[in-house]
Design a protein around this motif. Structure first.
Motif, short mmCIF file in Angstrom:
data_model
loop_
_atom_site.label_atom_id
_atom_site.label_comp_id
_atom_site.label_asym_id
_atom_site.label_seq_id
_atom_site.Cartn_x
_atom_site.Cartn_y
_atom_site.Cartn_z
N GLU A 8 13.19 8.68 -3.28
CA GLU A 8 13.91 9.91 -2.97
C GLU A 8 15.43 9.68 -2.94
O GLU A 8 16.22 10.50 -3.37
CB GLU A 8 13.46 10.42 -1.58
N GLU A 9 15.80 8.50 -2.41
CA GLU A 9 17.23 8.24 -2.16
C GLU A 9 17.95 7.65 -3.36
O GLU A 9 19.18 7.63 -3.37
CB GLU A 9 17.36 7.24 -1.00
N ASN A 10 17.18 7.11 -4.33
CA ASN A 10 17.88 6.38 -5.43
C ASN A 10 17.23 6.62 -6.80
O ASN A 10 17.43 5.85 -7.72
CB ASN A 10 17.88 4.88 -5.12
N GLY A 11 16.47 7.71 -6.89
CA GLY A 11 15.67 7.96 -8.09
C GLY A 11 16.43 8.57 -9.25
O GLY A 11 17.64 8.83 -9.17
N PRO A 12 15.74 8.82 -10.37
CA PRO A 12 16.33 9.28 -11.64
C PRO A 12 17.30 10.46 -11.53
O PRO A 12 18.30 10.51 -12.23
CB PRO A 12 15.10 9.62 -12.50
N SER A 13 17.02 11.39 -10.60
CA SER A 13 17.91 12.58 -10.52
C SER A 13 19.28 12.21 -9.95
O SER A 13 20.23 12.99 -10.04
CB SER A 13 17.25 13.65 -9.65
N VAL A 21 26.54 8.22 -18.01
CA VAL A 21 25.91 8.35 -19.34
C VAL A 21 24.49 8.94 -19.23
O VAL A 21 23.90 9.37 -20.21
CB VAL A 21 25.89 6.98 -20.08
N ALA A 22 23.98 9.00 -17.98
CA ALA A 22 22.65 9.60 -17.74
C ALA A 22 22.61 11.03 -18.28
O ALA A 22 21.54 11.55 -18.60
CB ALA A 22 22.35 9.60 -16.24
N GLN A 23 23.80 11.65 -18.39
CA GLN A 23 23.88 13.03 -18.90
C GLN A 23 24.44 13.04 -20.32
O GLN A 23 24.97 14.06 -20.79
CB GLN A 23 24.72 13.88 -17.96
N GLY A 24 24.27 11.90 -21.03
CA GLY A 24 24.82 11.75 -22.38
C GLY A 24 24.02 12.48 -23.44
O GLY A 24 23.11 13.26 -23.13
N GLY A 195 17.99 6.71 -29.17
CA GLY A 195 17.97 7.00 -27.74
C GLY A 195 18.66 5.94 -26.92
O GLY A 195 19.61 5.29 -27.38
N SER A 196 18.14 5.77 -25.69
CA SER A 196 18.82 4.92 -24.70
C SER A 196 17.82 4.07 -23.93
O SER A 196 16.60 4.26 -24.05
CB SER A 196 19.56 5.81 -23.69
N LEU A 197 18.36 3.19 -23.11
CA LEU A 197 17.55 2.53 -22.10
C LEU A 197 17.07 3.63 -21.15
O LEU A 197 17.81 4.59 -20.88
CB LEU A 197 18.39 1.52 -21.31
N THR A 198 15.86 3.52 -20.62
CA THR A 198 15.35 4.56 -19.71
C THR A 198 15.58 4.21 -18.25
O THR A 198 15.15 4.93 -17.35
CB THR A 198 13.84 4.78 -19.91
N THR A 199 16.27 3.07 -18.03
CA THR A 199 16.69 2.74 -16.66
C THR A 199 18.17 2.40 -16.71
O THR A 199 18.70 2.04 -17.77
CB THR A 199 15.95 1.49 -16.13
N PRO A 200 18.86 2.51 -15.58
CA PRO A 200 20.26 2.08 -15.56
C PRO A 200 20.38 0.66 -16.13
O PRO A 200 19.47 -0.15 -15.91
CB PRO A 200 20.61 2.12 -14.07
N PRO A 201 21.43 0.37 -16.90
CA PRO A 201 22.64 1.18 -17.14
C PRO A 201 22.51 2.30 -18.17
O PRO A 201 23.52 2.91 -18.53
CB PRO A 201 23.64 0.13 -17.61
N GLN A 249 14.22 13.68 -21.30
CA GLN A 249 15.62 14.11 -21.25
C GLN A 249 15.90 15.08 -22.41
O GLN A 249 15.15 15.13 -23.39
CB GLN A 249 16.52 12.88 -21.35
N PRO A 250 17.01 15.86 -22.33
CA PRO A 250 17.31 16.83 -23.40
C PRO A 250 17.49 16.16 -24.76
O PRO A 250 18.12 15.10 -24.86
CB PRO A 250 18.63 17.45 -22.92
#
Ligand SMILES: NS(=O)(=O)c1ccc(C(=O)NCc2ccc(F)cc2)cc1
Ligand SMILES: [Zn+2]
Length: 261
Positions: A8-13, A21-24, A195-201, A249-250
């Motif tokens: 809840e405190e550190n998840g994908p949202s 870049v999560a909104q890239g 696409g991208s990595l699905t986890t940070p970074p 993701q979009p």
């Protein structure tokens, strides 16, 4: 919390706060809509030259269970698809849900699978290190394979039997002589997209190759993944490792190509 996770405190949202870049424009995973994918006859078949692969260890990194390979030379590579040259196998890992629920990252026309296997490769012909490649638009290629439940998978037990040794974050265990070719479905028909990595970074450096055909594993085998925990042995917060997936993701105008009609 300071480090990212799936809670809840550190998840994908929340990841976008530390990783904008999560909104890239080329984020992963995505919902793959087969009817909107374009068949591209120029796509070469996927070839996995894993016979000389050297697995080294299996570990719990606090986000997933990872099997790492010796990627100091071109002994195990993937090529074909839309890849410009062979990419070197570095590691594979899984994403999964909770009992009876879905846990894949990519979805197919809105359908999620119980789990998704990621075989991570990097463009060692063009870049000197994985870390460097991971920051380049053509640096990585991840092969995604869906898992669905049914009968036992005859080779997955080699992994699930080792999971008790890496229950806690930070645990590592020897894991030699494992060739991930045994985890492939019979068809190598695939979709591919940038696409991208699905986890940070969340670097936008992955040429994704997602196989159409899932492999079949048993609910019992999946249950063994869920005995892993996100926390380290010494931490008092005990949390079962499950639902370690990011949602689609979009598409943002990207084209998904299909290797099959
Ligand atoms: N789920 S996935 O297949 O998309 C995925 C694959 C690899 C990594 C990874 O290597 N992270 C560490 C990392 C990332 C960038 C670097 F530059 C160095 C290490 C993360 C996600
Ligand atoms: Zn992954």
């Amino acid at each position: 919390g300071s480090t990212w996770g799936y809670g809840e405190e550190n998840g994908p949202s929340l990841w976008h706060k530390d990783y904008p870049v999560a909104q890239g424009s080329r984020q992963s995973p995505i919902d793959i809509v087969p009817s909107e994918a374009s068949f591209d006859p120029r796509l070469a078949p996927i070839q996995l030259s894993y016979d000389q692969c050297t697995s080294i260890n299996i570990s719990n990194n606090g986000h997933s269970v990872v099997v790492e390979f010796d990627d100091s030379d071109d002994r195990s590579v993937i090529h074909g698809g839309a890849l410009p040259n062979p990419y070197r196998l570095r590691q594979f890992h899984f994403h999964w849900g909770e009992k009876g629920c879905h846990g894949s990252e990519h979805t197919v026309a809105g359908k999620a699978f119980v789990s998704e296997l990621h075989l991570v490769h990097w463009n060692a012909e063009k870049y000197k290190t994985f870390g460097q490649a991971a920051q380049e638009p053509d640096g990585l290629s991840v092969l995604g394979i869906f898992l669905e439940t049914g009968d036992d998978h005859r080779w997955l037990h080699k992994i699930t039997d080792a999971l008790y040794m890496v229950k806690f974050k930070g645990s590592v265990s020897d894991f030699k002589g494992f060739n991930p070719k045994c985890l492939l479905p019979s068809s190598l028909h695939f979709w591919t997209y940038p696409g991208s990595l699905t986890t940070p970074p969340l670097h936008e450096s992955v040429i994704w190759i997602v196989l159409k055909e899932p492999i079949v594993v048993s609910e019992k085998q999946m249950g063994k993944f869920r005995m892993l925990v996100f926390n380290g042995e010494e931490e008092d917060s005990r949390s079962r490792m499950e639902n370690n997936f990011r949602s689609p993701q979009p598409l943002k105008g990207r084209k998904v190509l299909a290797s099959f009609k």
